[in-house]
Scaffold this active site. Structure first.
Site, mmCIF file in Angstrom:
data_model
loop_
_atom_site.group_PDB
_atom_site.id
_atom_site.type_symbol
_atom_site.label_atom_id
_atom_site.label_comp_id
_atom_site.label_asym_id
_atom_site.label_seq_id
_atom_site.Cartn_x
_atom_site.Cartn_y
_atom_site.Cartn_z
ATOM 1 N N GLY A 55 0.839 -1.195 0.000
ATOM 2 C CA GLY A 55 0.000 0.000 0.000
ATOM 3 C C GLY A 55 0.865 1.233 0.000
ATOM 4 O O GLY A 55 2.045 1.163 0.329
ATOM 5 N N TYR A 83 3.904 -3.292 2.675
ATOM 6 C CA TYR A 83 3.137 -2.642 3.748
ATOM 7 C C TYR A 83 2.428 -3.691 4.611
ATOM 8 O O TYR A 83 2.346 -3.571 5.831
ATOM 9 C CB TYR A 83 2.109 -1.700 3.105
ATOM 10 N N HIS A 169 8.104 -7.737 -3.580
ATOM 11 C CA HIS A 169 6.822 -8.116 -4.210
ATOM 12 C C HIS A 169 6.953 -9.414 -5.004
ATOM 13 O O HIS A 169 7.482 -9.389 -6.125
ATOM 14 C CB HIS A 169 6.348 -6.990 -5.128
ATOM 15 N N GLU A 171 4.593 -10.969 -6.438
ATOM 16 C CA GLU A 171 3.542 -11.064 -7.459
ATOM 17 C C GLU A 171 3.951 -10.478 -8.807
ATOM 18 O O GLU A 171 3.328 -10.779 -9.821
ATOM 19 C CB GLU A 171 2.252 -10.386 -6.948
ATOM 20 N N SER A 224 -21.265 -5.049 -27.551
ATOM 21 C CA SER A 224 -20.469 -3.935 -28.070
ATOM 22 C C SER A 224 -19.386 -4.442 -29.009
ATOM 23 O O SER A 224 -18.713 -3.654 -29.667
ATOM 24 C CB SER A 224 -19.809 -3.203 -26.913
ATOM 25 N N GLY A 225 -19.206 -5.765 -29.038
ATOM 26 C CA GLY A 225 -18.095 -6.307 -29.826
ATOM 27 C C GLY A 225 -16.860 -6.484 -28.959
ATOM 28 O O GLY A 225 -15.900 -7.123 -29.350
ATOM 29 N N GLY A 226 -16.882 -5.912 -27.741
ATOM 30 C CA GLY A 226 -15.768 -6.086 -26.813
ATOM 31 C C GLY A 226 -15.814 -7.474 -26.184
ATOM 32 O O GLY A 226 -16.801 -8.211 -26.331
ATOM 33 N N VAL A 227 -14.736 -7.814 -25.475
ATOM 34 C CA VAL A 227 -14.635 -9.166 -24.922
ATOM 35 C C VAL A 227 -15.725 -9.434 -23.881
ATOM 36 O O VAL A 227 -16.370 -10.485 -23.884
ATOM 37 C CB VAL A 227 -13.256 -9.360 -24.234
ATOM 38 N N ASP A 228 -15.929 -8.480 -22.977
ATOM 39 C CA ASP A 228 -16.825 -8.740 -21.847
ATOM 40 C C ASP A 228 -18.261 -9.019 -22.311
ATOM 41 O O ASP A 228 -18.880 -9.998 -21.883
ATOM 42 C CB ASP A 228 -16.821 -7.558 -20.872
ATOM 43 N N SER A 230 -19.186 -9.860 -25.284
ATOM 44 C CA SER A 230 -19.220 -11.024 -26.174
ATOM 45 C C SER A 230 -19.254 -12.323 -25.374
ATOM 46 O O SER A 230 -20.021 -13.244 -25.686
ATOM 47 C CB SER A 230 -17.994 -11.045 -27.088
ATOM 48 N N LYS A 370 -10.222 -10.113 -16.163
ATOM 49 C CA LYS A 370 -10.283 -10.044 -17.625
ATOM 50 C C LYS A 370 -9.624 -11.243 -18.316
ATOM 51 O O LYS A 370 -10.162 -11.794 -19.266
ATOM 52 C CB LYS A 370 -9.583 -8.759 -18.063
#
Ligand code: XMP
Length: 516
Positions: A55, A83, A169, A171, A224-228, A230, A370
C-alpha cells in the site's frame, strides 16, 4: 458450498488485483476484501489463507489503513507483502521505522533460511522492491529468512504463529521466482487443494442461469463487440439458447469492419438473435459542433440509452438484462467488504447502461478477471482474435478524434486505425500490447509532397501503444522502430489527408491512455 479461497486484504496497492490473479493462476480461488473485514466474515467466505497487500501509506501516517488485529489470531496462515508485512510485524510486536531512502527496483535477495515460504528458491535471487518504511527491529518473536544489501529483514517468519512477511513483491514478473514463493504459501503453508477451475465455474454459472430464467422469459444483452459483452452473450446463449436477444447499437463511431465482425460472429456463427440498431446519423447529428470531451461522452451515453430502450421494446417478455460486469468493476465501485479499493470508474461507464432500466440484471462475469474472461471466451468457441482483442472505449472513435467529429474525420481515422492494427498484428506485436490505437489531430502542419508544400486540409495522426496490468497505470510500449516506420510510411502514403505521424511516449500517470 463456497470454494476454498484466499483473501487478499487491500491496503490500496497498485498490485492488489495482480496478487489475486496470481493466486487464481495457481488454481486457488481468491477474493479481494477491504481492511475492515472481520474474522467472522472471513470464516463465512471459506478463507484458508490471508494475504495482506502492499500500500502507498506509511504505517505511521494518520489514517494509515490497518486490518482488524484479530485476523492474526484466527490460526489461518497470513502472508504480509511490503506494507502488509509491516502491518503484520507491527501488530505482532516488531518495530517498523521509515527508511532513510525509498527503495525502488530490482535487488538481490540473500536467503539465510529456506524453510517454508522460500523453499526451492535460489540462494541468491532477484526481487522487486518498492517501499519507504522497513522493519527495523524484529523482536524475539520473529526470525529473519532473507536480507538484501539495504534491507536486513527482507523476509521474516513468526516463530509460533502462521505469519510470514516479505518486504519485496513476489507477485510482479520482476521477481522471477515469485511464483514459487506464492506456490509455497498456497500449497505448503495454507495446504490449499488447488481445485479452482474455470471450466467448473462455467458449468456452475450456466446451471445457475438456467434455474433462474423462466422458460417463457427472455434476456437482453447489449453487445459492443468487446470481450466482456461477447463472452456474456456466449454464456447466456449456451444457457438459454434463443431466449437470448442481443442488441448492437451502431453509433457510427466504431472501427472499420466492426459491425460486420459482430454480425458474422454472433448471427452467422452462434445463430444468436442479434438486432443491429443503425443509429449512426442520430449520434452524428447530436455531436455536430461539439468539441468538449466530457460533452461528447454525455451525448453519446444518453443517446445510447435512448436507442437501446427503443430497440428493447420490440423484444417480448424481456425481463432480464445481461451485463459484462467484471470483478475489478465490482471492487472499484466499492462493493468490496470494507471498500478501501473503492474509487475511480467514472467516465469508464460511459457507453454502458444505467442500473434502472427496469430489468433484473444477470452478471455472469462478476467474479472474474479479464484474462479469465478471455479464456472462457475461447472455451465457449469465440474466435481467438475476438477473445483476446484490446479494450475499446464505449464512446469509440469520438474520443480519438480531437475536437469536432465529422463523417469525414471518422472515415480518415478508420483508415489510419485499420493500417496501424494490420501492421501491429502482422509484426506479432498485438498480443504483447494491452491497448493500441490511433488518434486524429485536427491541426495542420507543413509538409512537402512532390515539389509542393502541403498544409491545407492536412492532419496529424498519432499512434498510442500501452502496456498495463490494470489500466490504472500504464507505460508506453517500446515497439520496434521498423514497425513504426512501416505504419508511418503506409499511413502517410495511403491516407492522403495525413502528412505527419507521431508516436505517443507518455506514461499514465500523468497522461491517460485515451487522449480525451
Ligand atoms: P484512460 O484514458 O482513463 O483509460 O486512461 C483507461 C481505460 O478505459 C478506457 N476508457 C473508456 N471505456 N468508456 C469506456 O467504456 C469511456 O468513456 C472510456 N474512457 C476510457 C480506455 O480505452 C482504457 O482502456
Amino acid at each position: 458450498m463456497k470454494p476454498e479461497s484466499i483473501a487478499v486484504i487491500d491496503f490500496g496497492s497498485q498490485y492488489t488485483q495482480l496478487i489475486a490473479r496470481r493466486v487464481r493462476e495457481h488454481n486457488v480461488h481468491s477474493l479481494i476484501l477491504g481492511p475492515g473485514v472481520t474474522p467472522d466474515q472471513l470464516r463465512e467466505s471459506n478463507i484458508v489463507g490471508i494475504i495482506l497487500s502492499g500500500g502507498p501509506s506509511s504505517v505511521y501516517a494518520d489514517n494509515a489503513p490497518r486490518c482488524c488485529d484479530d485476523i492474526l489470531d484466527m490460526n489461518v496462515p497470513v502472508l504480509g507483502i511490503c506494507y502488509g508485512m509491516q502491518i503484520g510485524c507491527q501488530i505482532l510486536g516488531g518495530d517498523v521505522t521509515p527508511s532513510a531512502t525509498r527503495e525502488f527496483g530490482r535487488t538481490q535477495l540473500d536467503i539465510t533460511n529456506h524453510a517454508g515460504i522460500l523453499a526451492h528458491v535460489s540462494q541468491k535471487s532477484t526481487v522487486w522492491m518498492s517501499h519507504g518504511d522497513v522493519v527495523n527491529t524484529l523482536g524475539d518473536e520473529f526470525e529473519s529468512l532473507a536480507r538484501t544489501p539495504t534491507c536486513p529483514y527482507a523476509a521474516v517468519k513468526h516463530k509460533t504463529r502462521p505469519f510470514v512477511g516479505l518486504q519485496f513483491h513476489p507477485e510482479v514478473t520482476h521477481t522471477p521466482e515469485g511464483n514459487m514463493i506464492l506456490r509455497n504459501f498456497l500449497y505448503d503453508i495454507c495446504q490449499c487443494k488447488g481445485d479452482w477451475r474455470l471450466g467448473d465455474f462455467l458449468a456452475d454459472t450456466i446451471e445457475g442461469i438456467r434455474s433462474r430464467i423462466g422458460s417463457d422469459e427472455r434476456v437482453i444483452c447489449g453487445l459492443s463487440g468487446g470481450v466482456d459483452s461477447s463472452v456474456t452473450a456466449a454464456i447466456l446463449h449456451e444457457a438459454i439458447g434463443d431466449r437470448l436477444a442481443c442488441i448492437f447499437v451502431d453509433n457510427g463511431l466504431m472501427r472499420s469492419g466492426e459491425i460486420e465482425l459482430v454480425e458474422s460472429t454472433f448471427r452467422d456463427h452462434f445463430k444468436i438473435d442479434l438486432r443491429v440498431a443503425r443509429a449512426a446519423d442520430r449520434f452524428l447529428t447530436k455531436l455536430r459542433g461539439v468539441t468538449d470531451p466530457q460533452k461528447k461522452r454525455t451525448i453519446i451515453g444518453h443517446e445510447f440509452i435512448e436507442v437501446f430502450k427503443e430497440e428493447s421494446r420490440s423484444i417480448p417478455n424481456a425481463k432480464y438484462l445481461a451485463q459484462g460486469t467484471l470483478y475489478p468493476d465490482v471492487i472499484e465501485s466499492g462493493h468490496s467488504v470494507g471498500g478501501v479499493a473503492a474509487n475511480i470508474k467514472l467516465h469508464h461507464n460511459v457507453g454502458g447502461l444505467p442500473e434502472k432500466l427496469g430489468f433484473e440484471l444477470v452478471e455472469p462475469l462478476r467474479e472474474l478477471f479479464k484474462d479469465e474472461v478471455r479464456q472462457l471466451g475461447e472455451q465457449l468457441g469465440l474466435p481467438h482474435d475476438m477473445a483476446w482483442r484490446h479494450p475499446f472505449p464505449g464512446p469509440g472513435l469520438a474520443v480519438r478524434i480531437m475536437g469536432e467529429i465529422t463523417p469525414e474525420r471518422l472515415d480518415i481515422l478508420q483508415r489510419i486505425d485499420h493500417i496501424a492494427l494490420e501492421e501491429i498484428t502482422a509484426a506479432g506485436w498485438y498480443p504483447k500490447i494491452a491497448q493500441a490505437f490511433t488518434v486524429l489531430l485536427p491541426i495542420s502542419t507543413v509538409g512537402v509532397q512532390g515539389d509542393d508544400r502541403s498544409y491545407q486540409n492536412q492532419y496529424v495522426a498519432a499512434l498510442r501503444c500501452v502496456e498495463t496490468s490494470d489500466f490504472m497505470t500504464a507505460d508506453w510500449v517500446h515497439v520496434d522502430y521498423e514497425l513504426l516506420a512501416r505504419i508511418s510510411t503506409r499511413v502517410i502514403n495511403e491516407v492522403k489527408e495525413v502528412n505527419r505521424f507521431v508516436y505517443d511516449i507518455s506514461s499514465k500517470p500523468p497522461a491517460t491512455i485515451e487522449w480525451e
